[in-house]
Motif scaffolding. Structure first.
Motif: not given
Length: 336
Positions: A19, A83-84, A162-163, A166, A169-170
């Motif tokens: 991210i 990753r972030v 960001r939510a 994320e 990615v999941l």
């Protein structure tokens, strides 16, 4: 143009997600520069554009470097190390841009945007000359402007953005676990297809090659990239694909006002009302007008909410914008 990116077993083993705040800066600014603004982002743009105009950010360095179409300078999107990645780390990488990459980007900018520079009466060309003659000074100015843009346009909304990133990615990780890396890569974007050990990319303006790049593949979800897939191939970094995150179009959807009465006994009616009003980031003055309170009273309540981690503050020129945090969003979202 159709191009192919070969991926060995080793490349697949080193493929990772990241991210990147700078990819969001670049794609967000490009979305704002578009005419019209892409449909999913119009509600956000209506809030942000007046702030940028008041700060002069709609006619500064970023306006010169990030047009609605054409070449995007690779030095603005350094490879995320984590990753972030923290924005400060990416800005440090931009300030440390090497001469070879900077020269390449300048050549591309001048070739790709000659007509636009002419229409600007030489103003844009002057910035490019400064970037060429005094790169350290110019890069400092650019990163300073990025920080200002971040505070005005992205920081107040970052918990929401960001939510979504994320969650993407999941979901991609789950796809890879269920259908393998090939299945996951083939669903990144409509212009991406996996076959015969190669990631085939169509509708490209330039070739995406593995010549002189690092091993692996870096996948960067973005809220603002929609509807495009963007690429970066710069030695010695791995190739990057910046793709539209799943559910990116839902970030700015109007959310129904929650029935927040259940929070009032805990936070108090006024602070609960302020949290509800902060569905859209706002200043103390704006909140006071909406809620029928004095600005000092609103400021006192916001300080308490910020101390509790329910509100964040972001300086926007001479005023401060307040926004709900992810914790506050979670509380309100859980209410019946």
């Amino acid at each position: 143009m159709r191009t192919g990116l070969p991926l060995t077993v080793g490349d697949l083993a080193l493929t990772r997600f990241a991210i990147s705040p700078m990819w969001e800066v670049v794609t967000a600014f490009r979305a704002l520069a578009a005419d019209p603004v892409p449909v999913p982002h119009r509600r956000w743009a209506a809030q942000v554009r007046p702030r940028l105009a008041a700060a002069g950010l709609d006619r500064g360095w970023l306006a010169e470097l990030i047009p609605p179409h054409g070449h995007l300078p690779d030095f603005l999107t350094p490879a995320p190390a984590e990753r972030v990645t923290d924005l400060a780390a990416e800005l440090a990488a931009i300030r440390a841009t090497g001469a070879v990459l900077l020269r390449h980007d300048l050549e591309c900018l001048r070739t790709d945007r000659a007509d636009r520079v002419d229409r600007a009466g030489g103003r844009g060309d002057g910035r490019l000359r400064l970037l060429e003659r005094e790169p350290e000074q110019a890069l400092r100015r650019i990163t300073h402007e990025v920080e200002a843009f971040w505070q005005l346009a992205l920081a107040p909304y970052w918990s929401r953005i960001r939510a979504v990133l994320e969650a993407d990615v999941l979901q991609r990780a789950r796809q890879a676990a269920e259908r393998g890396s090939a299945g996951m890569l083939g669903e990144l974007h409509g212009t991406v297809r996996w076959a015969d050990g190669t990631l085939h990319l169509s509708e490209r303006h330039c070739a995406v090659t593995r010549i002189a790049t690092g091993a692996g593949l870096l996948l960067v979800p973005s809220v603002f990239a929609w509807p495009r897939l963007l690429t970066r191939t710069v030695s010695p970094d791995p190739p990057q694909l910046c793709y539209p995150a799943l559910s990116a179009a839902t970030v700015w959807e109007h959310r129904p006002r929650p029935r927040a009465e259940a929070l009032a006994p805990v936070l108090g009616r006024t602070r609960t009302r302020l949290l509800v009003e902060l569905d859209v980031p706002a200043s103390t003055t704006e909140l006071a007008a909406r809620c029928g309170l004095t600005a000092p009273a609103v400021s006192q309540h916001l300080t308490a909410l910020r101390t509790a981690g329910l509100v964040s503050s972001h300086r926007a020129g001479r005023c401060v914008l307040y926004a709900r945090t992810a914790v506050a969003d979670g509380w309100l979202g859980a209410l019946p």
